[in-house]
Design a protein around this motif. Structure first.
Motif, mmCIF file in Angstrom:
data_model
loop_
_atom_site.group_PDB
_atom_site.id
_atom_site.type_symbol
_atom_site.label_atom_id
_atom_site.label_comp_id
_atom_site.label_asym_id
_atom_site.label_seq_id
_atom_site.Cartn_x
_atom_site.Cartn_y
_atom_site.Cartn_z
ATOM 1 N N MET A 1 0.845 -1.180 0.000
ATOM 2 C CA MET A 1 0.000 0.000 0.000
ATOM 3 C C MET A 1 0.885 1.236 0.000
ATOM 4 O O MET A 1 1.816 1.328 0.782
ATOM 5 N N VAL A 2 0.551 2.133 -0.883
ATOM 6 C CA VAL A 2 1.338 3.342 -1.042
ATOM 7 C C VAL A 2 0.446 4.539 -0.725
ATOM 8 O O VAL A 2 -0.617 4.700 -1.310
ATOM 9 N N TYR A 3 0.878 5.347 0.226
ATOM 10 C CA TYR A 3 0.164 6.599 0.501
ATOM 11 C C TYR A 3 0.721 7.662 -0.434
ATOM 12 O O TYR A 3 1.921 7.909 -0.467
ATOM 13 N N ILE A 4 -0.156 8.283 -1.195
ATOM 14 C CA ILE A 4 0.219 9.349 -2.112
ATOM 15 C C ILE A 4 -0.039 10.670 -1.400
ATOM 16 O O ILE A 4 -1.136 10.904 -0.903
ATOM 17 N N ALA A 5 0.959 11.545 -1.376
ATOM 18 C CA ALA A 5 0.824 12.816 -0.666
ATOM 19 C C ALA A 5 0.135 13.883 -1.526
ATOM 20 O O ALA A 5 -0.632 14.696 -1.012
ATOM 21 N N ALA A 6 0.384 13.877 -2.824
ATOM 22 C CA ALA A 6 -0.173 14.907 -3.713
ATOM 23 C C ALA A 6 -1.509 14.434 -4.285
ATOM 24 O O ALA A 6 -1.623 13.323 -4.812
ATOM 25 N N TRP A 7 -2.515 15.295 -4.178
ATOM 26 C CA TRP A 7 -3.861 14.943 -4.635
ATOM 27 C C TRP A 7 -3.898 14.696 -6.137
ATOM 28 O O TRP A 7 -4.515 13.729 -6.603
ATOM 29 N N ASP A 8 -3.288 15.560 -6.938
ATOM 30 C CA ASP A 8 -3.334 15.423 -8.394
ATOM 31 C C ASP A 8 -2.698 14.108 -8.845
ATOM 32 O O ASP A 8 -3.206 13.447 -9.759
ATOM 33 N N GLU A 9 -1.606 13.727 -8.222
ATOM 34 C CA GLU A 9 -0.953 12.464 -8.560
ATOM 35 C C GLU A 9 -1.854 11.280 -8.199
ATOM 36 O O GLU A 9 -1.953 10.312 -8.955
ATOM 37 N N PHE A 10 -2.530 11.369 -7.064
ATOM 38 C CA PHE A 10 -3.436 10.305 -6.647
ATOM 39 C C PHE A 10 -4.569 10.131 -7.657
ATOM 40 O O PHE A 10 -4.890 9.006 -8.059
ATOM 41 N N VAL A 11 -5.165 11.238 -8.098
ATOM 42 C CA VAL A 11 -6.266 11.169 -9.059
ATOM 43 C C VAL A 11 -5.769 10.586 -10.378
ATOM 44 O O VAL A 11 -6.406 9.701 -10.962
ATOM 45 N N GLU A 12 -4.630 11.058 -10.846
ATOM 46 C CA GLU A 12 -4.089 10.598 -12.122
ATOM 47 C C GLU A 12 -3.800 9.096 -12.093
ATOM 48 O O GLU A 12 -4.197 8.354 -12.992
ATOM 49 N N ARG A 13 -3.133 8.641 -11.052
ATOM 50 C CA ARG A 13 -2.785 7.218 -10.958
ATOM 51 C C ARG A 13 -4.018 6.357 -10.710
ATOM 52 O O ARG A 13 -4.092 5.224 -11.184
ATOM 53 N N SER A 14 -5.007 6.893 -10.002
ATOM 54 C CA SER A 14 -6.246 6.150 -9.768
ATOM 55 C C SER A 14 -7.003 5.926 -11.073
ATOM 56 O O SER A 14 -7.513 4.828 -11.322
ATOM 57 N N LYS B 1 -14.509 18.261 -0.916
ATOM 58 C CA LYS B 1 -14.907 18.687 -2.265
ATOM 59 C C LYS B 1 -14.089 17.940 -3.315
ATOM 60 O O LYS B 1 -14.600 17.541 -4.357
ATOM 61 N N LYS B 2 -12.808 17.742 -3.042
ATOM 62 C CA LYS B 2 -11.960 16.996 -3.965
ATOM 63 C C LYS B 2 -12.446 15.558 -4.084
ATOM 64 O O LYS B 2 -12.461 14.978 -5.161
ATOM 65 N N MET B 3 -12.854 14.972 -2.949
ATOM 66 C CA MET B 3 -13.360 13.612 -2.952
ATOM 67 C C MET B 3 -14.636 13.527 -3.789
ATOM 68 O O MET B 3 -14.834 12.568 -4.533
ATOM 69 N N GLU B 4 -15.472 14.538 -3.703
ATOM 70 C CA GLU B 4 -16.706 14.562 -4.480
ATOM 71 C C GLU B 4 -16.394 14.605 -5.977
ATOM 72 O O GLU B 4 -17.038 13.922 -6.781
ATOM 73 N N LYS B 5 -15.387 15.375 -6.361
ATOM 74 C CA LYS B 5 -14.996 15.427 -7.772
ATOM 75 C C LYS B 5 -14.439 14.089 -8.238
ATOM 76 O O LYS B 5 -14.711 13.649 -9.359
ATOM 77 N N LEU B 6 -13.668 13.409 -7.377
ATOM 78 C CA LEU B 6 -13.152 12.093 -7.724
ATOM 79 C C LEU B 6 -14.291 11.089 -7.860
ATOM 80 O O LEU B 6 -14.281 10.245 -8.765
ATOM 81 N N ASN B 7 -15.297 11.181 -7.003
ATOM 82 C CA ASN B 7 -16.478 10.318 -7.130
ATOM 83 C C ASN B 7 -17.141 10.516 -8.486
ATOM 84 O O ASN B 7 -17.514 9.559 -9.153
ATOM 85 N N ASN B 8 -17.290 11.773 -8.895
ATOM 86 C CA ASN B 8 -17.909 12.069 -10.188
ATOM 87 C C ASN B 8 -17.080 11.510 -11.342
ATOM 88 O O ASN B 8 -17.633 11.019 -12.325
ATOM 89 N N ILE B 9 -15.770 11.574 -11.227
ATOM 90 C CA ILE B 9 -14.897 11.015 -12.267
ATOM 91 C C ILE B 9 -15.119 9.508 -12.359
ATOM 92 O O ILE B 9 -15.296 8.963 -13.454
#
Length: 103
Positions: free
Chosen positions: A1-14, A60-68
């Motif tokens: 398990m890898v914790y990603i510190a940067a939100w944009d990197e987490f979204v991109e890799r997800s 709010k960021k989590m909500e945007k990721l849910n929508n994606i």
């Protein structure tokens, strides 16, 4: 398990994980009210990514990721992310007129 510190990197890799194998990709979230911590997890049984935050603004960021993810699941993994996130708005809706008597 890898914790990603940067939100944009987490979204991109997800999104990459989901697009590579949409049938086995999973997305989960956990919120601990007593600690005020939000943990998001994306896995495909080969790679596991986590994002941890205690900031209220990340909801709010989590909500945007849910929508994606909802868009990717409903429309397929090949859909353009700009369509889902709504970043490209061509025309703003016309403002409504106030309540008044029709003449």
């Amino acid at each position: 398990m890898v914790y990603i510190a940067a939100w944009d990197e987490f979204v991109e890799r997800s999104v990459q994980i989901f697009r590579s194998d949409p049938d086995s990709a999973r997305y989960s979230m956990k919120y601990r009210h007593c600690d005020g911590k939000l943990v998001l997890k994306v896995t495909d049984n080969k790679e596991c990514l986590k994002f941890k935050s205690d900031q209220a603004q990340d909801a709010k960021k989590m909500e945007k990721l849910n929508n994606i993810f909802f868009g990717l699941m409903a429309r397929g993994p090949e859909v353009d992310l700009a369509e889902i996130t709504g970043k490209e708005q061509t025309e703003a809706p016309a403002p409504k007129k106030g309540r008044g008597r029709k003449q």
